[in-house]
Write an enzyme that holds these catalytic residues in place. Structure first.
Site, mmCIF file in Angstrom:
data_model
loop_
_atom_site.group_PDB
_atom_site.id
_atom_site.type_symbol
_atom_site.label_atom_id
_atom_site.label_comp_id
_atom_site.label_asym_id
_atom_site.label_seq_id
_atom_site.Cartn_x
_atom_site.Cartn_y
_atom_site.Cartn_z
ATOM 1 N N HIS A 159 30.760 -0.758 -1.231
ATOM 2 C CA HIS A 159 29.439 -0.094 -1.247
ATOM 3 C C HIS A 159 28.517 -0.653 -0.172
ATOM 4 O O HIS A 159 27.308 -0.423 -0.202
ATOM 5 C CB HIS A 159 28.791 -0.186 -2.637
ATOM 6 N N ASP B 83 35.964 4.931 4.469
ATOM 7 C CA ASP B 83 37.309 5.427 4.172
ATOM 8 C C ASP B 83 37.943 6.132 5.364
ATOM 9 O O ASP B 83 39.091 5.887 5.721
ATOM 10 C CB ASP B 83 37.266 6.391 2.986
ATOM 11 N N LEU C 162 41.971 5.289 -3.688
ATOM 12 C CA LEU C 162 42.697 4.968 -2.462
ATOM 13 C C LEU C 162 42.388 6.000 -1.382
ATOM 14 O O LEU C 162 43.037 6.062 -0.351
ATOM 15 C CB LEU C 162 44.206 4.894 -2.726
HETATM 16 P P1 ADP Z 1 39.985 9.738 -3.947
HETATM 17 O O1 ADP Z 1 39.548 10.107 -2.575
HETATM 18 O O2 ADP Z 1 39.576 8.343 -4.311
HETATM 19 O O3 ADP Z 1 41.443 9.931 -4.190
HETATM 20 P P2 ADP Z 1 38.236 11.910 -4.642
HETATM 21 O O4 ADP Z 1 37.697 12.402 -5.937
HETATM 22 O O5 ADP Z 1 37.283 11.538 -3.577
HETATM 23 O O6 ADP Z 1 39.236 10.719 -4.975
HETATM 24 O O7 ADP Z 1 39.176 13.027 -4.026
HETATM 25 C C1 ADP Z 1 40.192 13.642 -4.789
HETATM 26 C C2 ADP Z 1 40.232 15.114 -4.481
HETATM 27 O O8 ADP Z 1 40.780 15.332 -3.156
HETATM 28 C C3 ADP Z 1 41.152 15.907 -5.398
HETATM 29 O O9 ADP Z 1 40.488 16.264 -6.584
HETATM 30 C C4 ADP Z 1 41.500 17.116 -4.543
HETATM 31 O O10 ADP Z 1 40.462 18.061 -4.567
HETATM 32 C C5 ADP Z 1 41.564 16.516 -3.145
HETATM 33 N N1 ADP Z 1 42.954 16.138 -2.800
HETATM 34 C C6 ADP Z 1 43.431 14.912 -2.556
HETATM 35 N N2 ADP Z 1 44.765 14.966 -2.281
HETATM 36 C C7 ADP Z 1 45.126 16.259 -2.365
HETATM 37 C C8 ADP Z 1 46.370 16.966 -2.213
HETATM 38 N N3 ADP Z 1 47.512 16.366 -1.939
HETATM 39 N N4 ADP Z 1 46.339 18.313 -2.371
HETATM 40 C C9 ADP Z 1 45.202 18.938 -2.679
HETATM 41 N N5 ADP Z 1 44.037 18.335 -2.842
HETATM 42 C C10 ADP Z 1 43.978 17.013 -2.695
HETATM 43 MG MG MG Z 2 37.503 10.219 -1.984
#
Ligand code: ADP
Ligand code: MG
Length: 395
Positions: A44, A191, A144
């Site tokens: 953060h 990130d 991640l």
């Molecule tokens: P993080 O970035 O920590 O994994 P977030 O909530 O920021 O969590 O992002 C997750 C979102 O990114 C999922 O809900 C989806 O909308 C999108 N996402 C991530 N990977 C994929 C994938 N392989 N296919 C489709 N959408 C994805």
């Molecule tokens: Mg994210």
């Protein structure tokens, strides 16, 4: 052949090419790769214009793209598909370029759409119809950064295909704008920078004010140590409240001190001037965390992994007690995996923890975590080691 050199990625690249051809009727023009990341320390601090120390991991998003201009020059139709959670037939989400309106694209397609939108805001850039397919093995919602892996893979693909010649800093800023304004998640710059700028076997020391970077060697092999990820499988979401509330607390603290950002504060004694106790505690985390990042860089350079481990533990305590972004599961993971130092990583409120562990201790430490989770009645965690991989590029 994947640039990351991983056989697994190479196999996924080939499979994605096939799936693309099956869904769209022809091969993609290319496939690009962008990794997820863990943050070693510096949580953060990015949106407070401070320091962070993440590294890209050997889990990545692959994006295959073909411009429609080749077969259908005027097309403004954008087709998105992802292998995530899909069975045999991959559903295709289609929108038009005119429908690229902030917050208006539902579901996961918002992420690649956000990048297209951000690029089309640039003078002289006009990205029209295209076909896109994603295959990612970055766990979703685990802290991640699967979202940035997806966005970064999309932006490096489009930068390449449209000859935009954007710098990595520009790409980091554009994907931040995409996620902040289009998707609506108020995340910082860390990130995507990690995904774009990391080098294999190094952590990325990033100054989020100047955007200057240094690659800091990770002396893990010398110490026969690894970074273990414990994914609590309690999904977090940054689109909702907690993350934005922390940002607001920090802005409030900076305003009370009359500084532009908490980066300008160097000692916790200065924080006495903040009347609100919550804002003061939040600011304390940021000020001490910036110090810990600098200390961790020095410790890594001195190959003192023991000192790095202690800093990880202090960072976790600060996030648990002052910033209040941990969770019961994350605290349990950190406590059970303490070994050579452990902390939650990423935005918090769920997601993953990391631990520095000697190779021969991977199994006993993993077992201790699994037992602690079982005992507490939590969902079984996913536990795996990660390698510091290189940043995004053509696969
Ligand atoms: P993080 O970035 O920590 O994994 P977030 O909530 O920021 O969590 O992002 C997750 C979102 O990114 C999922 O809900 C989806 O909308 C999108 N996402 C991530 N990977 C994929 C994938 N392989 N296919 C489709 N959408 C994805
Ligand atoms: Mg994210």
């Amino acid at each position: 052949m994947s640039r990351s050199g991983s056989g697994e990625t190479a196999a996924r690249v080939n499979a994605l090419r096939e799936k693309f051809a099956k869904a769209y009727g022809h091969r993609p023009e290319g496939i690009w790769r962008a990794p997820g990341r863990v943050n070693l320390i510096g949580e953060h601090t990015d949106y407070n214009l401070g320091y962070v120390l993440p590294f890209a991991i050997d889990k990545n998003a692959l994006v295959a793209v073909r411009r429609k201009s080749q077969l259908d020059p005027g097309s403004q139709v954008l087709d998105f598909a992802s292998t995530y959670g899909a069975g045999g037939e991959l559903p295709i989400t289609s929108i038009t370029v005119d429908e690229l309106v902030p917050r208006a694209v539902p579901g996961w397609a918002a992420y690649p759409a956000a990048v297209l939108w951000a690029l089309n805001q640039l003078d002289g850039v006009r990205i029209g119809g295209l076909e896109l397919m994603v295959d990612s093995d970055v766990p979703v919602g685990s802290g991640l950064s699967s979202s940035h892996a997806l966005e970064v893979a999309t932006i490096v693909a489009l930068d390449d295909l449209y000859g935009l010649q954007l710098t990595k800093v520009q790409m980091a800023q554009l994907t931040q704008r995409a996620e902040n304004e289009f998707v609506g998640a108020p995340t910082g710059i860390m990130d995507q920078s990690a995904s774009l700028m990391s080098q294999a076997q190094h952590a990325l020391f990033l100054d989020c004010r100047s955007m200057e970077t240094q690659a800091v060697p990770l002396p893990l092999a010398q110490h026969n140590a690894v970074v273990l990820v414990i994914d609590t499988r309690v999904e977090h979401s940054h689109v909702d409240g907690g993350y934005a509330a922390r940002r607001a607390n920090c802005e409030q603290a900076a305003a009370a001190l009359g500084v532009e950002s908490l980066r300008e504060v160097h000692s916790i004694a200065e924080l006495e001037a903040i009347a609100d106790p919550v804002a003061r505690r939040r600011a304390k985390h940021i000020v001490t965390e910036n110090r810990r990042v600098l200390d961790a860089v020095a410790a890594l350079r001195a190959s003192d992994l023991g000192a790095v481990g202690k800093l990880l533990c202090q960072s976790h305590e600060s996030m648990r007690d002052d910033y209040e972004i941990s969770s019961e599961e994350l605290d349990a993971a950190v406590e059970a995996a303490m070994a050579g130092g452990a902390r939650m990583t990423g935005g918090g409120f769920g997601g993953s923890a990391i631990a520095l562990v000697k190779r021969e201790r991977i199994e006993p430490v993993s077992q201790a975590v699994r037992e602690a989770f079982d005992h507490a009645g939590y969902v079984e965690p996913a536990i795996f080691t990660v390698i510091a991989d290189e940043g995004a590029g053509r696969a």
